[in-house]
Design a protein around this motif. Structure first.
Motif, mmCIF file in Angstrom:
data_model
loop_
_atom_site.group_PDB
_atom_site.id
_atom_site.type_symbol
_atom_site.label_atom_id
_atom_site.label_comp_id
_atom_site.label_asym_id
_atom_site.label_seq_id
_atom_site.Cartn_x
_atom_site.Cartn_y
_atom_site.Cartn_z
ATOM 1 N N GLU A 195 1.031 -1.393 -0.308
ATOM 2 C CA GLU A 195 -0.001 0.132 0.263
ATOM 3 C C GLU A 195 0.813 1.808 -0.286
ATOM 4 O O GLU A 195 0.721 2.037 -1.205
ATOM 5 N N ARG A 196 1.714 1.178 1.208
ATOM 6 C CA ARG A 196 2.894 2.612 0.713
ATOM 7 C C ARG A 196 3.696 2.569 -0.344
ATOM 8 O O ARG A 196 4.157 3.796 -1.217
ATOM 9 N N GLN A 197 3.690 1.475 -1.208
ATOM 10 C CA GLN A 197 4.569 2.213 -2.492
ATOM 11 C C GLN A 197 3.568 2.577 -3.341
ATOM 12 O O GLN A 197 4.226 3.180 -4.126
ATOM 13 N N LEU A 198 2.574 1.723 -3.603
ATOM 14 C CA LEU A 198 1.154 2.012 -4.160
ATOM 15 C C LEU A 198 1.275 3.798 -3.610
ATOM 16 O O LEU A 198 0.848 4.666 -4.495
ATOM 17 N N ARG A 199 0.704 4.433 -2.951
ATOM 18 C CA ARG A 199 0.672 5.593 -2.305
ATOM 19 C C ARG A 199 1.673 6.575 -2.692
ATOM 20 O O ARG A 199 1.700 7.920 -3.351
ATOM 21 N N ARG A 200 3.437 5.822 -2.621
ATOM 22 C CA ARG A 200 4.926 6.635 -2.792
ATOM 23 C C ARG A 200 4.156 7.089 -4.717
ATOM 24 O O ARG A 200 4.617 8.531 -5.034
ATOM 25 N N ALA A 201 3.951 6.141 -5.339
ATOM 26 C CA ALA A 201 3.905 6.157 -6.545
ATOM 27 C C ALA A 201 2.877 6.802 -6.645
ATOM 28 O O ALA A 201 3.084 8.174 -8.196
ATOM 29 N N THR A 202 1.747 6.786 -6.397
ATOM 30 C CA THR A 202 0.549 7.456 -6.718
ATOM 31 C C THR A 202 1.285 9.188 -6.337
ATOM 32 O O THR A 202 0.686 9.801 -7.640
ATOM 33 N N VAL A 203 2.001 9.527 -5.904
ATOM 34 C CA VAL A 203 2.021 10.922 -4.884
ATOM 35 C C VAL A 203 3.092 11.070 -6.384
ATOM 36 O O VAL A 203 3.065 12.768 -6.337
ATOM 37 N N ARG A 204 4.344 10.483 -6.833
ATOM 38 C CA ARG A 204 4.922 10.683 -7.977
ATOM 39 C C ARG A 204 4.264 11.152 -9.178
ATOM 40 O O ARG A 204 5.235 11.446 -10.071
ATOM 41 N N GLY A 205 3.388 10.768 -8.866
ATOM 42 C CA GLY A 205 2.288 10.445 -10.361
ATOM 43 C C GLY A 205 2.451 9.594 -11.335
ATOM 44 O O GLY A 205 2.369 10.011 -12.977
ATOM 45 N N THR A 206 2.965 8.605 -10.639
ATOM 46 C CA THR A 206 3.090 7.364 -11.737
ATOM 47 C C THR A 206 2.102 6.714 -12.068
ATOM 48 O O THR A 206 2.337 5.939 -13.501
ATOM 49 N N VAL A 207 1.182 6.409 -10.608
ATOM 50 C CA VAL A 207 0.209 5.863 -10.711
ATOM 51 C C VAL A 207 -0.963 6.226 -10.447
ATOM 52 O O VAL A 207 -0.454 7.240 -9.981
ATOM 53 N N ALA A 208 -1.734 6.127 -10.522
ATOM 54 C CA ALA A 208 -3.094 6.626 -10.220
ATOM 55 C C ALA A 208 -3.719 5.063 -9.412
ATOM 56 O O ALA A 208 -4.702 4.438 -9.823
ATOM 57 N N ALA A 209 -3.387 5.020 -8.268
ATOM 58 C CA ALA A 209 -3.972 3.783 -7.149
ATOM 59 C C ALA A 209 -5.063 4.112 -6.563
ATOM 60 O O ALA A 209 -4.853 5.053 -5.245
ATOM 61 N N SER A 210 -5.747 2.776 -6.459
ATOM 62 C CA SER A 210 -6.957 2.953 -5.592
ATOM 63 C C SER A 210 -7.146 1.873 -4.710
ATOM 64 O O SER A 210 -6.096 0.487 -5.433
ATOM 65 N N ILE A 211 -7.068 1.376 -4.020
ATOM 66 C CA ILE A 211 -6.973 0.349 -2.300
ATOM 67 C C ILE A 211 -8.001 0.050 -2.014
ATOM 68 O O ILE A 211 -8.561 0.551 -1.324
ATOM 69 N N ALA A 212 -8.526 -1.483 -2.315
ATOM 70 C CA ALA A 212 -8.891 -2.151 -1.498
ATOM 71 C C ALA A 212 -9.179 -3.128 -0.156
ATOM 72 O O ALA A 212 -8.050 -3.900 -0.394
ATOM 73 N N ARG A 213 -9.316 -2.912 0.431
ATOM 74 C CA ARG A 213 -9.091 -3.826 2.231
ATOM 75 C C ARG A 213 -10.347 -4.913 1.750
ATOM 76 O O ARG A 213 -11.345 -4.177 2.593
ATOM 77 N N ILE A 214 -9.589 -5.787 1.835
ATOM 78 C CA ILE A 214 -10.709 -6.946 2.001
ATOM 79 C C ILE A 214 -10.330 -7.557 2.714
ATOM 80 O O ILE A 214 -9.725 -8.088 3.085
ATOM 81 N N PRO A 215 -11.761 -8.586 3.294
ATOM 82 C CA PRO A 215 -11.693 -9.243 5.076
ATOM 83 C C PRO A 215 -12.437 -10.660 3.489
ATOM 84 O O PRO A 215 -11.097 -11.381 3.071
ATOM 85 N N GLY A 216 -12.656 -11.722 4.469
ATOM 86 C CA GLY A 216 -12.505 -13.166 4.079
ATOM 87 C C GLY A 216 -13.839 -13.156 3.516
ATOM 88 O O GLY A 216 -14.890 -12.439 3.436
ATOM 89 N N ILE A 217 -13.777 -13.764 2.654
ATOM 90 C CA ILE A 217 -14.411 -14.029 0.754
ATOM 91 C C ILE A 217 -14.865 -15.166 1.091
ATOM 92 O O ILE A 217 -13.977 -16.181 1.115
ATOM 93 N N TYR A 218 -16.251 -15.231 0.687
ATOM 94 C CA TYR A 218 -16.776 -16.802 0.368
ATOM 95 C C TYR A 218 -17.432 -16.608 -0.525
ATOM 96 O O TYR A 218 -17.515 -15.509 -1.542
ATOM 97 N N ALA A 219 -18.145 -17.863 -1.228
ATOM 98 C CA ALA A 219 -18.645 -17.763 -2.079
ATOM 99 C C ALA A 219 -19.272 -20.032 -1.921
ATOM 100 O O ALA A 219 -18.622 -20.247 -1.484
ATOM 101 N N ASP A 220 -19.926 -20.476 -3.235
ATOM 102 C CA ASP A 220 -20.017 -21.249 -3.479
ATOM 103 C C ASP A 220 -19.064 -22.007 -3.485
ATOM 104 O O ASP A 220 -18.912 -23.759 -2.324
ATOM 105 N N ASN A 221 -17.545 -22.109 -4.150
ATOM 106 C CA ASN A 221 -16.744 -22.074 -3.935
ATOM 107 C C ASN A 221 -15.316 -22.264 -2.505
ATOM 108 O O ASN A 221 -14.342 -22.432 -2.539
ATOM 109 N N ARG A 222 -15.717 -21.657 -1.709
ATOM 110 C CA ARG A 222 -15.333 -20.928 -0.278
ATOM 111 C C ARG A 222 -16.113 -20.451 0.428
ATOM 112 O O ARG A 222 -15.714 -20.004 1.220
#
Length: 355
Positions: A195-222
């Motif tokens: 996350e910190r690498q991506l924020r710094r890259a965003t501040v430098r203008g290299t990328v525009a990074a959005s971050i999804a913080r994900i909890p436990g994933i479930y589905a039929d197969n999970r």
């Protein structure tokens, strides 16, 4: 003709195209030519069958990533970090490799595509000031002014699949995305590093990074069906922890939505509305599938009986506020609560039995 159409279509690269990545593919393909990086050449046929152009490469071998340079202006980074160390070397390698040519990206306006202008070089004094400000901010905050500046200069639209494990134990409190990260294990520390690498890259203008913080994933197969069938114990209520959940299909929709509407350097909880303790979750699944509920044990007993990796998830308790997900991204979940999915799953199971 088909090759020509694919060449002209906007391109999206999925890095780490596992179960969730494959669920993103049908959401992306109507509007984009989808590429996927895989470290297993044997998966190429599966990816092609899904309409994806496979690229064989390994995030741990930087020279194998050369074909990614300039390939696509929109990247879904769903790959986990390597298994050792506190620094996410895979994200570092990916950022170092990704190309510099602006070839058009998913736009936040009307879900269409627009070209991204090349990045102009910041003056040294301004760059130093921005970097100092970014490093001074808490780990999960970048000033709005820097976000807007980054968005206007970024070459690449980047969506990163992180984890809510970056918060560590919150004692069951309700928390939003401004909570300071306090990773309690190396696995979560590597996510904070990414996350910190991506924020710094965003501040430098290299990328525009959005971050999804994900909890436990479930589905039929999970679902924890094997655990329930095995009779693995859960914690007694007095010792139990709050957990958070998201259905894999809803998660795929959230990640694709972030690619068009996510704010640069912004964190969003990719979590549903459930508020369940871990044992409660197991009980709901057991009841829905006609299995015996997990036996309860104390935390002291769990320290002796449960293997360390599973036990690590029993040491962290938190409840996630998902207001940004709904108000900023406008996401409407297919399964707002675990119970909604289990009700559908139980109905489908009964329908199969009647046949």
């Amino acid at each position: 003709m088909k090759a020509t159409r694919n060449f002209r279509r906007p391109r999206v690269l999925i890095v780490g195209c596992g179960d969730v990545g494959m669920r993103c593919v049908p959401l992306l393909r109507p509007r984009a030519h989808v590429f996927a990086l895989t470290s297993h050449a044997a998966r190429s046929a599966e990816l092609r069958a899904a309409g994806v152009s496979p690229l064989v490469g390994d995030l741990d071998v930087r020279r194998s990533l050369k074909r990614l340079a300039g390939l696509a202006p929109t990247v879904l980074h769903l790959a986990p970090p390597q298994k050792t160390g506190d620094d996410d070397r895979r994200t570092r390698a990916l950022l170092a490799t990704l190309g510099t040519r602006g070839v058009g990206a998913l736009s936040g306006a009307r879900g269409t595509y627009a070209a991204i202008a090349p990045v102009g070089r910041l003056r040294r004094t301004r760059a130093s000031w921005i970097q100092a400000r970014a490093q001074a901010e808490p780990a999960n905050i970048v000033p709005d002014g820097l976000r807007r500046a980054a968005a206007s200069r970024a070459r690449l639209r980047f969506v990163y699949a992180s984890t809510t494990g970056v918060y560590g134990d919150c004692g069951g409190e309700w928390i939003d995305e401004t909570r300071v990260t306090q990773p309690a294990n190396a696995r979560a520390k590597r996510r904070v590093s990414a996350e910190r690498q991506l924020r710094r890259a965003t501040v430098r203008g290299t990328v525009a990074a959005s971050i999804a913080r994900i909890p436990g994933i479930y589905a039929d197969n999970r679902l924890p069906l094997a655990r329930l069938e095995k009779g693995t114990p859960a914690l007694a209520d007095a010792d139990d922890v709050y957990t958070n959940h998201i259905h894999a299909d809803d998660l795929a929709a959230i990640l694709v939505r972030l690619a068009t509407h996510g704010r640069p350097a912004r964190v969003v909880h990719a979590s549903d509305d459930s508020s369940l303790k871990m044992a409660e979750y197991f009980d709901r699944v057991a009841d829905a599938f006609g299995l015996a509920r997990a036996p309860r044990i104390t935390r002291a007993q769990a320290e002796q009986q449960i293997e360390p990796t599973l036990l690590s998830f029993m040491r962290e308790s938190r409840r996630l506020v998902n207001r940004r997900l709904k108000e900023e991204l406008g996401v409407r979940l297919r399964y707002p609560r675990v119970e909604d999915f289990l009700r559908d799953a139980a109905s489908a199971k009964q329908g199969v039995k009647r046949r």
